[in-house]
Design an enzyme around this catalytic site. Structure first.
Site, PDB file in Angstrom:
ATOM      1  N   ASP A  82       0.788  -1.251  -0.104  1.00  0.00           N
ATOM      2  CA  ASP A  82       0.023  -0.325  -0.013  1.00  0.00           C
ATOM      3  C   ASP A  82       0.984   1.294  -0.079  1.00  0.00           C
ATOM      4  OD1 ASP A  82      -2.434   1.510   0.284  1.00  0.00           O
ATOM      5  OD2 ASP A  82      -1.894   1.881   2.399  1.00  0.00           O
ATOM      6  N   SER A  83       0.272   2.501  -0.329  1.00  0.00           N
ATOM      7  CA  SER A  83       0.858   3.785  -0.325  1.00  0.00           C
ATOM      8  C   SER A  83       1.337   4.067   1.107  1.00  0.00           C
ATOM      9  CB  SER A  83       0.107   4.689  -0.871  1.00  0.00           C
ATOM     10  OG  SER A  83      -1.034   4.739  -0.063  1.00  0.00           O
TER      11      SER A  83
ATOM     12  N   CYS B 153     -11.292   3.741  -1.568  1.00  0.00           N
ATOM     13  CA  CYS B 153     -10.202   4.188  -0.956  1.00  0.00           C
ATOM     14  C   CYS B 153     -10.079   3.430   0.436  1.00  0.00           C
ATOM     15  CB  CYS B 153     -10.297   5.736  -0.873  1.00  0.00           C
ATOM     16  SG  CYS B 153      -8.663   6.326   0.159  1.00  0.00           S
TER      17      CYS B 153
ATOM     18  N   HIS C 188      -8.934   4.450   3.308  1.00  0.00           N
ATOM     19  CA  HIS C 188      -9.288   5.088   4.304  1.00  0.00           C
ATOM     20  C   HIS C 188     -10.849   5.432   4.486  1.00  0.00           C
ATOM     21  CE1 HIS C 188      -4.855   5.895   4.004  1.00  0.00           C
ATOM     22  NE2 HIS C 188      -4.929   6.457   4.998  1.00  0.00           N
TER      23      HIS C 188
ATOM     24  N   GLU D  23      -6.227  10.708   8.500  1.00  0.00           N
ATOM     25  CA  GLU D  23      -4.708  10.357   8.926  1.00  0.00           C
ATOM     26  C   GLU D  23      -4.450  11.301  10.419  1.00  0.00           C
ATOM     27  OE1 GLU D  23      -1.645  10.237   5.763  1.00  0.00           O
ATOM     28  OE2 GLU D  23      -2.719   8.323   5.510  1.00  0.00           O
TER      29      GLU D  23
ATOM     30  N   CYS E 268      -3.783  -0.979  -2.095  1.00  0.00           N
ATOM     31  CA  CYS E 268      -4.104   0.630  -2.470  1.00  0.00           C
ATOM     32  C   CYS E 268      -4.750   0.723  -3.578  1.00  0.00           C
ATOM     33  CB  CYS E 268      -2.588   1.299  -2.561  1.00  0.00           C
ATOM     34  SG  CYS E 268      -2.751   3.015  -3.149  1.00  0.00           S
TER      35      CYS E 268
HETATM   36  N1  I24 Z   1      -4.563   6.598  10.653  1.00  0.00           N
HETATM   37  C1  I24 Z   1      -3.817   6.481   9.367  1.00  0.00           C
HETATM   38  N2  I24 Z   1      -3.045   7.180   9.287  1.00  0.00           N
HETATM   39  C2  I24 Z   1      -1.992   7.970  10.112  1.00  0.00           C
HETATM   40  C3  I24 Z   1      -3.718   7.102  11.545  1.00  0.00           C
HETATM   41  C4  I24 Z   1      -2.224   8.010  11.343  1.00  0.00           C
HETATM   42  N3  I24 Z   1      -1.924   8.478  12.457  1.00  0.00           N
HETATM   43  C5  I24 Z   1      -2.808   7.763  13.634  1.00  0.00           C
HETATM   44  N4  I24 Z   1      -3.988   7.448  12.807  1.00  0.00           N
HETATM   45  N5  I24 Z   1      -0.717   8.454   9.768  1.00  0.00           N
HETATM   46  O1  I24 Z   1      -4.404   5.865   8.475  1.00  0.00           O
HETATM   47  C6  I24 Z   1      -0.466   8.522   8.400  1.00  0.00           C
HETATM   48  C7  I24 Z   1       0.864   9.034   8.250  1.00  0.00           C
HETATM   49  N6  I24 Z   1       2.068   8.257   8.728  1.00  0.00           N
HETATM   50  C8  I24 Z   1       2.051   6.813   8.518  1.00  0.00           C
HETATM   51  C9  I24 Z   1       3.086   6.102   9.298  1.00  0.00           C
HETATM   52  O2  I24 Z   1       4.294   6.804   9.007  1.00  0.00           O
HETATM   53  C10 I24 Z   1       4.455   8.045   9.501  1.00  0.00           C
HETATM   54  C11 I24 Z   1       3.457   9.023   8.659  1.00  0.00           C
HETATM   55  C12 I24 Z   1      -5.750   4.875   9.009  1.00  0.00           C
HETATM   56  C13 I24 Z   1      -5.639   3.763   8.665  1.00  0.00           C
HETATM   57  C14 I24 Z   1      -4.753   2.869   9.699  1.00  0.00           C
HETATM   58  C15 I24 Z   1      -5.033   1.487   9.442  1.00  0.00           C
HETATM   59  C16 I24 Z   1      -5.322   6.815  13.664  1.00  0.00           C
HETATM   60  C17 I24 Z   1      -5.049   5.370  13.696  1.00  0.00           C
HETATM   61  C18 I24 Z   1      -4.062   4.517  14.336  1.00  0.00           C
HETATM   62  C19 I24 Z   1      -4.228   3.106  14.682  1.00  0.00           C
HETATM   63  C20 I24 Z   1      -5.396   2.568  13.984  1.00  0.00           C
HETATM   64  C21 I24 Z   1      -6.082   3.227  13.316  1.00  0.00           C
HETATM   65  C22 I24 Z   1      -5.904   4.699  12.912  1.00  0.00           C
HETATM   66  F1  I24 Z   1      -3.159   5.309  15.115  1.00  0.00           F
HETATM   67  F2  I24 Z   1      -6.987   5.306  12.410  1.00  0.00           F
HETATM   68  N1  DGL Z   2      -4.069   3.939  -0.088  1.00  0.00           N
HETATM   69  C1  DGL Z   2      -4.830   4.975  -1.072  1.00  0.00           C
HETATM   70  C2  DGL Z   2      -5.875   4.415  -1.736  1.00  0.00           C
HETATM   71  O1  DGL Z   2      -6.393   3.572  -1.413  1.00  0.00           O
HETATM   72  C3  DGL Z   2      -4.876   6.211  -0.254  1.00  0.00           C
HETATM   73  C4  DGL Z   2      -3.982   7.011   0.331  1.00  0.00           C
HETATM   74  C5  DGL Z   2      -3.046   7.783  -0.538  1.00  0.00           C
HETATM   75  O2  DGL Z   2      -3.627   8.620  -1.204  1.00  0.00           O
HETATM   76  O3  DGL Z   2      -1.970   7.131  -0.538  1.00  0.00           O
HETATM   77  O4  DGL Z   2      -6.315   5.030  -2.909  1.00  0.00           O
END
Ligand code: I24
Ligand code: DGL
Length: 270
Positions: free
Chosen positions: A9-10, A183, A185, A151, A72
């Site tokens: 995934d991305s 998507c 998310h 995120e 993704c």
């Molecule tokens: N949920 C997502 N992305 C994040 C996040 C999150 N931070 C807290 N939670 N960060 O996506 C994205 C950027 N990061 C990624 C890791 O490297 C550094 C940059 C939601 C999908 C999760 C399966 C909230 C959170 C969590 C645990 C589970 C679910 C959730 F911390 F939404």
């Molecule tokens: N994983 C991407 C998707 O399902 C969403 C996050 C991104 O833009 O990288 O399209």
């Protein structure tokens, strides 16, 4: 067969597919790669997403997986055919399973798709839907504000309801009877999305449908499914900070996982 299922995934969104594999296929071993240093893919030009997805597929093949899953939607939309032509193992994307489930669920044939800019611009969902049935009315909408919202951990806040309502306004009068959450998310925003669309629109979660497809391929190709018992050892890799990645992964999967950062080897010239 003991080989792992490779999932890319991305970033961390593909962990929704991982969680579904753990639930539906607990005996299978997983090797996951999240490109956290280069996420999000949604706003990137397709050529770039194709290149990144190729690099990850190439990286994951060193683990000799029996199957590669593009978890993704954006990568599936622009790179699935390219990756299929490059690797020997079955490659599963998230778009066809989601499209199939939407057509099955739809009575009126009025189907909506929401996704990133990259996914919607590619037209991959329309193509997959029309291949299943030529009779559909399809309305697609890019929702670029929703990934940053999830995120930021804001998916349960009043702000989420407001942003979702505003993003989905163009779909409100379209009389869609199913809406594909195209998507990784968007399932986190299922409650506000359901509220914005109203009770006559069913939401389709691609992650769930994809794992049914994985399961079908494994049992169809009988020698591919893992039959032994015992707890498999999963491996997680990312391109960004592994401490943050490990924290999110462990909390989402309800188990402590090891995770390492991969540094891409830059090919040297001359
Ligand atoms: N949920 C997502 N992305 C994040 C996040 C999150 N931070 C807290 N939670 N960060 O996506 C994205 C950027 N990061 C990624 C890791 O490297 C550094 C940059 C939601 C999908 C999760 C399966 C909230 C959170 C969590 C645990 C589970 C679910 C959730 F911390 F939404
Ligand atoms: N994983 C991407 C998707 O399902 C969403 C996050 C991104 O833009 O990288 O399209």
């Amino acid at each position: 067969m003991n080989q792992a299922i490779a999932i890319m995934d991305s970033g961390v969104g593909g962990l929704t597919v991982v969680r579904e594999v753990l639930r539906q296929l607990p005996q299978e071993q997983i090797v996951y790669f999240g490109d956290t240093a280069r996420a999000p893919y949604g706003p990137r030009p397709p050529e770039e997403v194709v290149r990144f997805t190729r690099e990850i597929a190439e990286y994951l093949t060193r683990y000799k997986p029996k199957m590669l899953v593009l978890a993704c939607n954006t990568a599936t939309a622009v790179a699935l055919d390219d990756i299929r032509s490059r690797v020997e193992i079955p490659v599963v994307g998230v778009i066809k399973p989601g499209a199939r489930a939407a057509v099955k669920a739809s009575r009126t044939g009025r189907i909506g798709v929401i996704g990133t800019e990259g996914t919607v611009k590619s037209g991959a969902y329309e193509e997959a839907l029309r291949e299943i049935s030529a009779q559909l009315e399809i309305v697609s909408l890019a929702c670029p504000d929703l990934v940053p919202l999830v995120e930021a951990g804001e998916y349960e806040s009043p702000l989420a309801w407001e942003i979702v309502r505003r993003s989905l306004a163009p779909l409100q009068d379209q009389k869609l009877d199913s809406l594909i959450l195209g998507c990784t998310h968007y399932p986190f925003l299922a409650a506000p999305i359901a509220e914005a669309m109203g009770p006559s629109t069913q939401l389709i979660n691609s992650a769930e449908e994809t794992v049914r497809e994985i399961s079908a391929i494994l049992s169809y190709q009988e020698d591919l499914a893992k039959r032994e018992d015992g707890t498999p050892l999963h491996r997680f890799f990312c391109s960004g900070d592994s401490a943050i990645f490990r924290r999110i992964t462990s909390s989402w999967l309800n188990q402590q996982v090891e995770a390492s950062t991969i540094v891409w080897q830059v090919p040297t010239v001359g």
